[in-house]
Design a protein around this motif. Structure first.
Motif, PDB file in Angstrom:
ATOM      1  N   SER A  60       0.821  -1.217   0.000  1.00 15.74           N
ATOM      2  CA  SER A  60       0.000   0.000   0.000  1.00 15.74           C
ATOM      3  C   SER A  60       0.858   1.271   0.000  1.00 15.74           C
ATOM      4  CB  SER A  60      -0.905   0.024   1.228  1.00 15.74           C
ATOM      5  OG  SER A  60      -1.589  -1.178   1.341  1.00 15.74           O
ATOM      6  N   LEU A  61       1.983   1.241   0.712  1.00 13.98           N
ATOM      7  CA  LEU A  61       2.841   2.437   0.756  1.00 13.98           C
ATOM      8  C   LEU A  61       3.535   2.651  -0.593  1.00 13.98           C
ATOM      9  CD1 LEU A  61       4.099   4.774   2.359  1.00 13.98           C
ATOM     10  CD2 LEU A  61       5.881   3.193   3.127  1.00 13.98           C
ATOM     11  N   ASP A  62       4.114   1.582  -1.151  1.00 15.30           N
ATOM     12  CA  ASP A  62       4.791   1.689  -2.461  1.00 15.30           C
ATOM     13  C   ASP A  62       3.821   2.211  -3.515  1.00 15.30           C
ATOM     14  OD1 ASP A  62       6.945   0.260  -1.330  1.00 15.30           O
ATOM     15  OD2 ASP A  62       6.142  -1.666  -2.020  1.00 15.30           O
ATOM     16  N   LEU A  63       2.594   1.682  -3.492  1.00 12.35           N
ATOM     17  CA  LEU A  63       1.612   2.064  -4.515  1.00 12.35           C
ATOM     18  C   LEU A  63       1.196   3.527  -4.347  1.00 12.35           C
ATOM     19  CD1 LEU A  63      -0.494  -1.226  -4.509  1.00 12.35           C
ATOM     20  CD2 LEU A  63       0.871  -0.373  -6.431  1.00 12.35           C
ATOM     21  N   SER A  64       1.083   4.001  -3.107  1.00 19.57           N
ATOM     22  CA  SER A  64       0.749   5.416  -2.874  1.00 19.57           C
ATOM     23  C   SER A  64       1.855   6.298  -3.426  1.00 19.57           C
ATOM     24  CB  SER A  64       0.609   5.712  -1.376  1.00 19.57           C
ATOM     25  OG  SER A  64      -0.322   4.859  -0.799  1.00 19.57           O
ATOM     26  N   ARG A  65       3.098   5.887  -3.172  1.00 19.86           N
ATOM     27  CA  ARG A  65       4.228   6.693  -3.673  1.00 19.86           C
ATOM     28  C   ARG A  65       4.249   6.718  -5.192  1.00 19.86           C
ATOM     29  NH1 ARG A  65       8.295   4.393   0.908  1.00 19.86           N
ATOM     30  NH2 ARG A  65       8.487   6.307   2.140  1.00 19.86           N
ATOM     31  N   LYS A  66       3.990   5.580  -5.806  1.00 22.19           N
ATOM     32  CA  LYS A  66       3.972   5.518  -7.279  1.00 22.19           C
ATOM     33  C   LYS A  66       2.869   6.413  -7.837  1.00 22.19           C
ATOM     34  CE  LYS A  66       7.156   2.972  -8.887  1.00 22.19           C
ATOM     35  NZ  LYS A  66       8.200   3.510  -9.704  1.00 22.19           N
ATOM     36  N   SER A  78      -5.351  -1.558 -10.021  1.00 16.86           N
ATOM     37  CA  SER A  78      -5.886  -2.885  -9.785  1.00 16.86           C
ATOM     38  C   SER A  78      -5.573  -3.282  -8.342  1.00 16.86           C
ATOM     39  CB  SER A  78      -5.294  -3.877 -10.787  1.00 16.86           C
ATOM     40  OG  SER A  78      -6.176  -4.936 -10.974  1.00 16.86           O
ATOM     41  N   GLY A  79      -6.545  -2.990  -7.519  1.00 17.63           N
ATOM     42  CA  GLY A  79      -6.440  -3.271  -6.090  1.00 17.63           C
ATOM     43  C   GLY A  79      -7.842  -3.076  -5.567  1.00 17.63           C
ATOM     44  N   VAL A  80      -7.992  -2.540  -4.367  1.00 19.89           N
ATOM     45  CA  VAL A  80      -9.344  -2.255  -3.885  1.00 19.89           C
ATOM     46  C   VAL A  80      -9.590  -0.741  -3.923  1.00 19.89           C
ATOM     47  CG1 VAL A  80      -9.762  -4.386  -2.624  1.00 19.89           C
ATOM     48  CG2 VAL A  80      -8.540  -2.516  -1.504  1.00 19.89           C
ATOM     49  N   ARG A  81     -10.878  -0.376  -3.740  1.00 21.05           N
ATOM     50  CA  ARG A  81     -11.308   1.002  -4.019  1.00 21.05           C
ATOM     51  C   ARG A  81     -10.568   2.038  -3.178  1.00 21.05           C
ATOM     52  NH1 ARG A  81     -16.603   0.045  -3.326  1.00 21.05           N
ATOM     53  NH2 ARG A  81     -16.386   0.833  -1.212  1.00 21.05           N
ATOM     54  N   PHE A  82     -10.309   1.722  -1.888  1.00 26.76           N
ATOM     55  CA  PHE A  82      -9.664   2.759  -1.072  1.00 26.76           C
ATOM     56  C   PHE A  82      -8.269   3.068  -1.617  1.00 26.76           C
ATOM     57  CE2 PHE A  82      -8.059  -0.958   1.360  1.00 26.76           C
ATOM     58  CZ  PHE A  82      -6.727  -0.619   1.485  1.00 26.76           C
ATOM     59  N   MET A  83      -7.625   2.082  -2.250  1.00 24.04           N
ATOM     60  CA  MET A  83      -6.287   2.315  -2.822  1.00 24.04           C
ATOM     61  C   MET A  83      -6.371   3.257  -4.020  1.00 24.04           C
ATOM     62  SD  MET A  83      -4.755  -1.537  -2.743  1.00 24.04           S
ATOM     63  CE  MET A  83      -4.390  -2.359  -1.188  1.00 24.04           C
ATOM     64  N   ALA A  84      -7.410   3.053  -4.849  1.00 23.30           N
ATOM     65  CA  ALA A  84      -7.601   3.938  -6.008  1.00 23.30           C
ATOM     66  C   ALA A  84      -7.975   5.342  -5.536  1.00 23.30           C
ATOM     67  CB  ALA A  84      -8.685   3.353  -6.915  1.00 23.30           C
ATOM     68  N   GLU A  85      -8.741   5.427  -4.444  1.00 26.07           N
ATOM     69  CA  GLU A  85      -9.059   6.755  -3.894  1.00 26.07           C
ATOM     70  C   GLU A  85      -7.777   7.478  -3.478  1.00 26.07           C
ATOM     71  OE1 GLU A  85     -13.505   6.172  -1.842  1.00 26.07           O
ATOM     72  OE2 GLU A  85     -11.752   6.428  -0.570  1.00 26.07           O
ATOM     73  N   LEU A 321      -2.383  11.991   4.500  1.00 19.62           N
ATOM     74  CA  LEU A 321      -1.585  11.143   3.598  1.00 19.62           C
ATOM     75  C   LEU A 321      -0.210  11.769   3.367  1.00 19.62           C
ATOM     76  CD1 LEU A 321      -4.256  10.021   0.983  1.00 19.62           C
ATOM     77  CD2 LEU A 321      -2.758   8.485   2.268  1.00 19.62           C
ATOM     78  N   ASP A 322      -0.176  13.096   3.215  1.00 22.00           N
ATOM     79  CA  ASP A 322       1.119  13.780   3.061  1.00 22.00           C
ATOM     80  C   ASP A 322       1.980  13.571   4.295  1.00 22.00           C
ATOM     81  OD1 ASP A 322       0.629  14.677   0.524  1.00 22.00           O
ATOM     82  OD2 ASP A 322       0.074  16.722   1.104  1.00 22.00           O
ATOM     83  N   ARG A 323       1.318  13.578   5.486  1.00 24.70           N
ATOM     84  CA  ARG A 323       2.097  13.347   6.726  1.00 24.70           C
ATOM     85  C   ARG A 323       2.698  11.951   6.703  1.00 24.70           C
ATOM     86  NH1 ARG A 323      -2.343  15.703   9.790  1.00 24.70           N
ATOM     87  NH2 ARG A 323      -2.049  17.889   9.356  1.00 24.70           N
ATOM     88  N   MET A 324       1.903  10.977   6.232  1.00 27.30           N
ATOM     89  CA  MET A 324       2.442   9.617   6.120  1.00 27.30           C
ATOM     90  C   MET A 324       3.669   9.611   5.204  1.00 27.30           C
ATOM     91  SD  MET A 324       0.750   6.217   4.395  1.00 27.30           S
ATOM     92  CE  MET A 324       0.842   6.793   2.697  1.00 27.30           C
ATOM     93  N   LEU A 325       3.568  10.264   4.046  1.00 27.51           N
ATOM     94  CA  LEU A 325       4.678  10.232   3.084  1.00 27.51           C
ATOM     95  C   LEU A 325       5.914  10.938   3.659  1.00 27.51           C
ATOM     96  CD1 LEU A 325       2.657  10.816  -0.228  1.00 27.51           C
ATOM     97  CD2 LEU A 325       3.583   8.659   0.633  1.00 27.51           C
ATOM     98  N   GLU A 326       5.681  11.971   4.504  1.00 31.53           N
ATOM     99  CA  GLU A 326       6.821  12.662   5.147  1.00 31.53           C
ATOM    100  C   GLU A 326       7.473  11.793   6.218  1.00 31.53           C
ATOM    101  OE1 GLU A 326       5.078  16.174   6.891  1.00 31.53           O
ATOM    102  OE2 GLU A 326       4.416  16.806   4.887  1.00 31.53           O
ATOM    103  N   LEU A 327       6.638  11.094   7.018  1.00 32.49           N
ATOM    104  CA  LEU A 327       7.137  10.385   8.208  1.00 32.49           C
ATOM    105  C   LEU A 327       7.548   8.940   7.932  1.00 32.49           C
ATOM    106  CD1 LEU A 327       4.428  11.561  10.802  1.00 32.49           C
ATOM    107  CD2 LEU A 327       6.814  12.322  10.669  1.00 32.49           C
ATOM    108  N   ALA A 328       7.113   8.363   6.815  1.00 34.71           N
ATOM    109  CA  ALA A 328       7.374   6.937   6.537  1.00 34.71           C
ATOM    110  C   ALA A 328       8.855   6.720   6.262  1.00 34.71           C
ATOM    111  CB  ALA A 328       6.548   6.487   5.341  1.00 34.71           C
ATOM    112  N   PRO A 329       9.336   5.476   6.508  1.00 32.40           N
ATOM    113  CA  PRO A 329      10.737   5.181   6.174  1.00 32.40           C
ATOM    114  C   PRO A 329      10.991   5.402   4.689  1.00 32.40           C
ATOM    115  CG  PRO A 329       9.626   3.246   7.144  1.00 32.40           C
ATOM    116  CD  PRO A 329       8.598   4.321   7.014  1.00 32.40           C
ATOM    117  N   ALA A 330      12.262   5.678   4.335  1.00 27.83           N
ATOM    118  CA  ALA A 330      12.615   5.973   2.931  1.00 27.83           C
ATOM    119  C   ALA A 330      12.199   4.819   2.018  1.00 27.83           C
ATOM    120  CB  ALA A 330      14.109   6.216   2.833  1.00 27.83           C
ATOM    121  N   ALA A 331      11.884   5.175   0.767  1.00 26.92           N
ATOM    122  CA  ALA A 331      11.456   4.156  -0.211  1.00 26.92           C
ATOM    123  C   ALA A 331      12.588   3.189  -0.512  1.00 26.92           C
ATOM    124  CB  ALA A 331      11.014   4.853  -1.482  1.00 26.92           C
ATOM    125  N   LYS A 332      12.220   1.910  -0.710  1.00 26.96           N
ATOM    126  CA  LYS A 332      13.211   0.881  -1.084  1.00 26.96           C
ATOM    127  C   LYS A 332      13.262   0.804  -2.616  1.00 26.96           C
ATOM    128  CE  LYS A 332      13.050  -1.274   3.192  1.00 26.96           C
ATOM    129  NZ  LYS A 332      11.716  -0.889   3.686  1.00 26.96           N
TER     130      LYS A 332
END
Ligand code: 13P
Ligand code: SF4
Length: 338
Positions: A60-66, A78-85, A321-332
């Motif tokens: 879910s995190l990788d897909l949000s970043r993409k 191609s996932g569930v609706r909350f992911m597309a939202e 969501l922006d706070r998550m992207l700021e606080l989450a560990p760096a992308a692999k």
């Protein structure tokens, strides 16, 4: 449960009956992908043929970043609706389509915005950390969104005396309490897939396959996590399976993830975790499996079902969501399936 964030196909749209059974679906999807400058994002819980066609497969995190970073004009999610939202919230100028508008989530359904707001209002000193498996309305009422791969890191970054509300997954919440040592007030939601695995049957399977390691998603109840050798998000489970010296694994999460495991480690053996009856049909998410290549093709042709959102709601949901992207560990390094 359908939300008001989807534009549905209309009477002029093509339907499954319009698809020529002799048509090469993959070739048509590839043609549409080029013509419409589309990117196909897929979750690891999607059927193997969808994962193989995607430009990017992730958690879910990788897909949000993409979704936030893509320069495509259309995101086929191609996932569930909350992911597309989430993709629409982070990339509002893109067209975001989903193969099946009914692809919901039991965690999202367990946490309706009105009840969530009352819960928040009853705890005015608490900040609200909310798992990404929720509606845009619930996100808009939250302080920080987390995913299973970022939650522990984000909780540890918060001041120790900060009281926390965690919704909607009580098993993930309880797991996070154990690994961070924090007390949180938990919403009582659960995932209908992860809840069905049986610790007794997993232990029995382990006896039949001595040396097999158990990898489990933290949406599983504590009894399953107690018999696990590794607990992590889908991408963390994939990393564990890749790196562990064992040859056999019991996988306690949605079983389509085994497709990636078999591609990545063809010499290893993977057993889906069994449910209470000893069978393993419990490992399929009924929402994720609504998506098919046929429906993906139609979504690209019709440009519906498409995510739509009132700008005020979108902007409010973007903040946590922006706070998550700021606080989450760096992308692999990214994991592409195409
Ligand atoms: P992750 O891929 O982030 O681990 O999430 C799993 C999940 O439940 C998706 O619905
Ligand atoms: Fe929701 Fe569970 Fe399906 Fe994930 S696996 S989409 S949490 S119901």
């Amino acid at each position: 449960m359908m939300t008001n964030t989807v534009i549905l196909p209309d009477s002029t749209s093509k339907t499954l009956q319009d698809i020529d059974p002799h048509m090469d679906l993959q070739a048509e999807i590839n043609r549409l992908r080029r013509e419409k400058n589309a990117v196909i994002l897929a979750h690891y819980y999607q059927d193997g043929e969808i994962q193989d066609l995607a430009d990017f497969v992730g958690d879910s995190l990788d897909l949000s970043r993409k979704a936030a970073a893509t320069d495509a004009d259309m995101i086929v999610f191609s996932g569930v609706r909350f992911m597309a939202e989430v993709a629409k919230i982070l990339s509002p100028e893109k067209t975001v389509v989903i193969p099946d508008a009914e692809a919901g989530c039991s965690l999202e359904d367990s946490c309706q915005a009105e009840a969530f707001k009352k819960w928040r209002d009853a705890h005015p000193d608490h900040i609200s950390l909310t798992y990404i498996n929720c509606s845009a309305e619930v996100k808009a009422l939250s302080d920080v969104i987390v995913t299973s791969s970022s939650a522990e890191h984000i909780i540890k970054s918060l001041p120790k005396d900060q009281p926390i509300l965690f919704a909607p997954d009580r098993h993930l919440g309880a797991y996070l309490e154990r690994v961070t040592g924090r007390d949180m007030v938990l919403w009582p939601g659960t995932c209908i897939v992860h809840e069905q695995f049986s610790a007794r049957e997993i232990s029995r399977l382990k006896t039949q396959h001595p040396g097999a390691l158990v990898a489990a998603h933290p949406e599983c109840p504590e009894s399953i996590l107690e018999v696990a050798d590794h607990v992590g998000s889908t991408s963390q489970i994939l990393k564990f399976v890749h790196e562990a010296p064992a040859k056999e694994f019991i996988v306690a999460t949605e079983k389509n993830i085994i497709h990636q495991m078999e591609k990545d480690s063809p010499n290893k053996i993977f057993h889906p975790a069994p449910g209470a009856d000893g069978g393993c049909n419990c490992g399929n998410c009924p929402y994720m499996e609504l998506n098919t290549l046929e429906k993906m093709y139609l979504a690209m042709v019709n440009e519906t079902p498409a995510i739509t959102m009132d700008e005020d709601l979108r902007a409010r949901a973007q903040k946590p969501l922006d706070r998550m992207l700021e606080l989450a560990p760096a992308a692999k390094p990214s994991q592409n399936a195409a």
